[in-house]
Design a protein around this motif. Structure first.
Motif, PDB file in Angstrom:
ATOM      1  N   VAL A 109      -0.724  10.880   3.803  1.00 15.13           N
ATOM      2  CA  VAL A 109      -0.184  12.070   3.150  1.00 15.13           C
ATOM      3  C   VAL A 109      -1.284  12.692   2.290  1.00 15.13           C
ATOM      4  N   LEU A 110      -1.443  14.012   2.434  1.00 17.08           N
ATOM      5  CA  LEU A 110      -2.448  14.763   1.673  1.00 17.08           C
ATOM      6  C   LEU A 110      -1.746  15.525   0.560  1.00 17.08           C
ATOM      7  N   VAL A 111      -2.149  15.261  -0.694  1.00 16.32           N
ATOM      8  CA  VAL A 111      -1.534  15.904  -1.856  1.00 16.32           C
ATOM      9  C   VAL A 111      -2.604  16.704  -2.599  1.00 16.32           C
ATOM     10  N   GLU A 112      -2.342  17.980  -2.812  1.00 14.86           N
ATOM     11  CA  GLU A 112      -3.326  18.834  -3.484  1.00 14.86           C
ATOM     12  C   GLU A 112      -3.455  18.451  -4.950  1.00 14.86           C
ATOM     13  N   GLU A 113      -4.695  18.361  -5.418  1.00 12.82           N
ATOM     14  CA  GLU A 113      -4.934  18.048  -6.814  1.00 12.82           C
ATOM     15  C   GLU A 113      -4.502  19.225  -7.687  1.00 12.82           C
ATOM     16  N   GLY A 114      -3.873  18.900  -8.797  1.00 14.95           N
ATOM     17  CA  GLY A 114      -3.437  19.941  -9.727  1.00 14.95           C
ATOM     18  C   GLY A 114      -2.023  20.417  -9.456  1.00 14.95           C
ATOM     19  N   THR A 115      -1.775  20.944  -8.249  1.00 18.63           N
ATOM     20  CA  THR A 115      -0.445  21.493  -7.935  1.00 18.63           C
ATOM     21  C   THR A 115       0.532  20.441  -7.426  1.00 18.63           C
ATOM     22  N   GLU A 116       0.018  19.335  -6.895  1.00 15.78           N
ATOM     23  CA  GLU A 116       0.820  18.282  -6.258  1.00 15.78           C
ATOM     24  C   GLU A 116       1.543  18.774  -5.003  1.00 15.78           C
ATOM     25  N   ARG A 117       1.074  19.898  -4.431  1.00 12.35           N
ATOM     26  CA  ARG A 117       1.645  20.360  -3.158  1.00 12.35           C
ATOM     27  C   ARG A 117       1.349  19.339  -2.059  1.00 12.35           C
ATOM     28  N   ILE A 118       2.298  19.183  -1.150  1.00  5.66           N
ATOM     29  CA  ILE A 118       2.060  18.376   0.044  1.00  5.66           C
ATOM     30  C   ILE A 118       1.319  19.250   1.044  1.00  5.66           C
ATOM     31  N   LEU A 119       0.072  18.908   1.317  1.00  8.77           N
ATOM     32  CA  LEU A 119      -0.720  19.707   2.253  1.00  8.77           C
ATOM     33  C   LEU A 119      -0.526  19.255   3.690  1.00  8.77           C
TER      34      LEU A 119
ATOM     35  N   LYS B 132       9.129  11.973  -5.276  1.00 12.75           N
ATOM     36  CA  LYS B 132       9.235  10.683  -5.942  1.00 12.75           C
ATOM     37  C   LYS B 132      10.532  10.563  -6.729  1.00 12.75           C
ATOM     38  N   ARG B 133      10.961  11.671  -7.331  1.00 11.69           N
ATOM     39  CA  ARG B 133      12.162  11.638  -8.174  1.00 11.69           C
ATOM     40  C   ARG B 133      13.457  11.647  -7.379  1.00 11.69           C
ATOM     41  N   THR B 134      13.364  11.938  -6.093  1.00 12.21           N
ATOM     42  CA  THR B 134      14.563  12.012  -5.258  1.00 12.21           C
ATOM     43  C   THR B 134      15.169  10.615  -5.062  1.00 12.21           C
ATOM     44  N   ILE B 135      16.484  10.537  -5.108  1.00  9.97           N
ATOM     45  CA  ILE B 135      17.175   9.275  -4.845  1.00  9.97           C
ATOM     46  C   ILE B 135      17.556   9.246  -3.370  1.00  9.97           C
ATOM     47  N   TYR B 136      17.013   8.283  -2.635  1.00  9.81           N
ATOM     48  CA  TYR B 136      17.218   8.187  -1.194  1.00  9.81           C
ATOM     49  C   TYR B 136      18.213   7.081  -0.862  1.00  9.81           C
ATOM     50  N   VAL B 137      18.791   7.155   0.320  1.00  9.85           N
ATOM     51  CA  VAL B 137      19.574   6.044   0.842  1.00  9.85           C
ATOM     52  C   VAL B 137      18.644   4.851   1.036  1.00  9.85           C
ATOM     53  N   HIS B 138      19.106   3.671   0.639  1.00 12.19           N
ATOM     54  CA  HIS B 138      18.316   2.455   0.847  1.00 12.19           C
ATOM     55  C   HIS B 138      19.248   1.355   1.355  1.00 12.19           C
ATOM     56  N   PRO B 139      18.811   0.552   2.320  1.00 14.06           N
ATOM     57  CA  PRO B 139      17.531   0.652   3.020  1.00 14.06           C
ATOM     58  C   PRO B 139      17.596   1.631   4.185  1.00 14.06           C
ATOM     59  N   ALA B 140      16.764   2.613   4.131  1.00 16.93           N
ATOM     60  CA  ALA B 140      16.613   3.586   5.211  1.00 16.93           C
ATOM     61  C   ALA B 140      15.146   3.995   5.247  1.00 16.93           C
ATOM     62  N   GLU B 141      14.666   4.356   6.440  1.00 15.84           N
ATOM     63  CA  GLU B 141      13.243   4.643   6.594  1.00 15.84           C
ATOM     64  C   GLU B 141      12.785   5.800   5.702  1.00 15.84           C
ATOM     65  N   SER B 142      13.655   6.778   5.481  1.00 14.10           N
ATOM     66  CA  SER B 142      13.253   7.920   4.654  1.00 14.10           C
ATOM     67  C   SER B 142      13.029   7.526   3.200  1.00 14.10           C
ATOM     68  N   SER B 143      13.592   6.395   2.758  1.00 12.18           N
ATOM     69  CA  SER B 143      13.381   5.973   1.374  1.00 12.18           C
ATOM     70  C   SER B 143      11.939   5.550   1.125  1.00 12.18           C
ATOM     71  N   ASP B 144      11.179   5.304   2.209  1.00 10.11           N
ATOM     72  CA  ASP B 144       9.768   4.951   2.057  1.00 10.11           C
ATOM     73  C   ASP B 144       8.945   6.128   1.535  1.00 10.11           C
ATOM     74  N   ILE B 145       9.484   7.341   1.630  1.00 12.72           N
ATOM     75  CA  ILE B 145       8.726   8.525   1.237  1.00 12.72           C
ATOM     76  C   ILE B 145       8.256   8.439  -0.206  1.00 12.72           C
ATOM     77  N   SER B 146       9.085   7.889  -1.079  1.00 14.32           N
ATOM     78  CA  SER B 146       8.711   7.836  -2.485  1.00 14.32           C
ATOM     79  C   SER B 146       7.473   6.986  -2.721  1.00 14.32           C
ATOM     80  N   TYR B 147       7.130   6.099  -1.759  1.00 15.43           N
ATOM     81  CA  TYR B 147       5.931   5.275  -1.889  1.00 15.43           C
ATOM     82  C   TYR B 147       4.745   5.872  -1.147  1.00 15.43           C
ATOM     83  N   MET B 148       4.955   6.978  -0.446  1.00 13.73           N
ATOM     84  CA  MET B 148       3.892   7.594   0.339  1.00 13.73           C
ATOM     85  C   MET B 148       3.161   8.701  -0.426  1.00 13.73           C
ATOM     86  N   VAL B 149       3.774   9.202  -1.511  1.00 10.28           N
ATOM     87  CA  VAL B 149       3.211  10.372  -2.192  1.00 10.28           C
ATOM     88  C   VAL B 149       2.692  10.010  -3.587  1.00 10.28           C
TER      89      VAL B 149
END
Length: 446
Positions: free
Chosen positions: A389-399, A429-446
């Motif tokens: 995952v590419l995150v822009e410095e400063g803005t935290e945009r997902i590139l 990161k602040r989003t509350i995801y269903v767990h255990p579900a694959e989409s919940s891994d997103i909070s650890y990717m960014v």
């Protein structure tokens, strides 16, 4: 006798269907024409039937991965039965679409359409004039320019196989070759991929492609890189594929996977004054021909910034219909268009690669990890999973976001939303995801 319509649509795939239905619903007189069954590549000869076969291959893969972890026995694919099941998705739509279009008052035509002047078409023995004519004829396999090209099957041929040959050779290392190779391998075929570049799947992240290539080779699929195919010959036992380096590969079937080009060769575009290039019909931001204002183009046939995918064709179809009805006021927004290779595991991307972000001079951090040790991979014993995952410095945009794993085709949609609607890494990161579900891994990717 010349027949006149407000709108004539050439090509009855997803782009053409949207244009025809929307303009007809607004009261326009509309005709559609196609030389192939109505429905287009995705519905009949591409995405949909392919994903049916992928589903069967996933069953085989999942069972193999779980051997020794509570699963015993071994399933097998009955190719004939699988193709019968596939046909339940592809046999009926053409007739159903024709009936639906006719019921709405759209004139349905079959045949090869050719321009004879700026807004006139010859279809068989009849002549048709359109106030606006929309070209939505899609794409076709790229000419290979090799000796014996006539012996090479297409992706359409593969999806119609009554029996699966024992030895398959794919020319080209794009998504068609990789997806079909993974299907055929799980169904028991011996598979080789021949790619002339130094890495396959060139539009995807290089590190994840390398991981997927390793996974592919571990299945027993022979991936040959920097190999240029020069000829295909018939032999007593099938075919022989020859390369510039003198290599020879025996096959029962050779399949074209070396890319596609706009299907415009037989339209006589010159007679209508329609400018075109290698990427298709040259259009303005409103998807209108830059040289003939009566003509619009949508989908794979249009030279736009959109990648050749069904959702893009649908979007462009909606834009064209709007501009025909209301005047040129709308353009297509391609922001955050995702793309997925439905191999097993699947490979997905949205946004920029590292190289693209660097070329644009952006400053960004790269979060990259192999994730086979994560719970979401361990619970199904997946060895080859990861993300970048590419995150822009400063803005935290997902590139950009790049995923490899069984559920990559679904999880990538969360990143699509983030990119298209300017959600930041902190938002995810602040989003509350269903767990255990694959989409919940997103909070650890960014």
């Amino acid at each position: 006798m010349v027949k006149e319509f407000d709108v004539i649509v050439i090509g009855v795939g997803m782009a053409g269907l949207n244009i025809a239905r929307r303009t007809r619903a607004a009261g326009k007189s509309v005709a559609v024409v196609d030389e192939l069954p109505y429905g287009g590549t995705c519905m009949l000869r591409g995405c949909d039937p392919k994903k049916v076969l992928v589903g069967a291959a996933e069953v085989i893969d999942w069972q193999r991965r779980m051997q020794g972890n509570g699963i015993v026995g071994q399933a097998q694919i009955d190719w004939g039965e699988l193709m019968q099941f596939k046909r339940t998705f592809t046999d009926n739509p053409p007739k159903m679409l024709e009936k639906s279009l006719s019921k709405s008052g759209i004139t349905t035509l079959y045949g090869s359409a050719q321009f004879i002047d700026e807004n006139t078409l010859q279809i068989g023995d009849e002549t048709f004039v359109g106030e606006n004519i929309v070209i939505a004829t899609g794409a076709k396999p790229r000419p290979l320019g090799i000796s014996g090209e006539e012996f090479v099957a297409t992706s359409t041929d593969f999806l119609e196989l009554e029996e699966l040959p024992e030895r398959l050779v794919f020319i080209g290392g794009g998504y068609i070759s990789f997806e079909f190779a993974h299907i055929a391998n799980r169904a028991g075929a011996q598979v080789t991929i021949l790619h002339r570049g130094n890495r396959p799947l060139e539009g995807f992240d290089a590190d994840l492609v390398a991981e997927l290539t390793t996974a592919t080779e571990e299945l027993g699929i022979d991936v040959q890189l920097q190999v240029e195919v020069t000829a295909v010959e018939q032999s007593n036992e099938g075919y022989v594929v020859q390369t510039a380096d003198g290599l020879r590969f025996d096959a029962d079937l050779v399949i074209h996977g070396a890319g596609r080009v706009p299907a415009i060769d037989n339209l006589n575009l010159e007679k209508a004054g329609i400018e075109f290039g290698s990427q298709g019909i040259i259009v303005n931001e409103y998807l209108q021909s830059i040289s003939n204002p009566a003509i619009y183009a949508a989908g794979d046939v249009a030279a736009t910034d959109g990648i050749p995918l069904t959702p893009v064709a649908v979007t462009e179809g909606i834009v064209v219909a709007n501009n025909i009805l209301n005047g040129n006021e709308r353009s297509a927004d391609y922001t955050g268009t995702p793309s997925v290779v439905f191999t097993i595991p699947a490979l997905a991307r949205v946004g920029l690669t590292e190289a693209e972000a660097s070329e644009q001079g952006l400053k960004f951090t790269v979060n990259h990890q192999q994730t086979s040790s994560w719970y979401s991979s361990r619970r199904t014993n997946e060895k080859h999973t990861g993300f970048k995952v590419l995150v822009e410095e400063g803005t935290e945009r997902i590139l950009g976001a790049h995923l490899l794993g069984a559920h990559a085709g679904e999880v990538i949609n969360m990143f699509v939303l983030a990119i298209r609607h300017n959600l930041t890494a902190s938002d995810l990161k602040r989003t509350i995801y269903v767990h255990p579900a694959e989409s919940s891994d997103i909070s650890y990717m960014v």
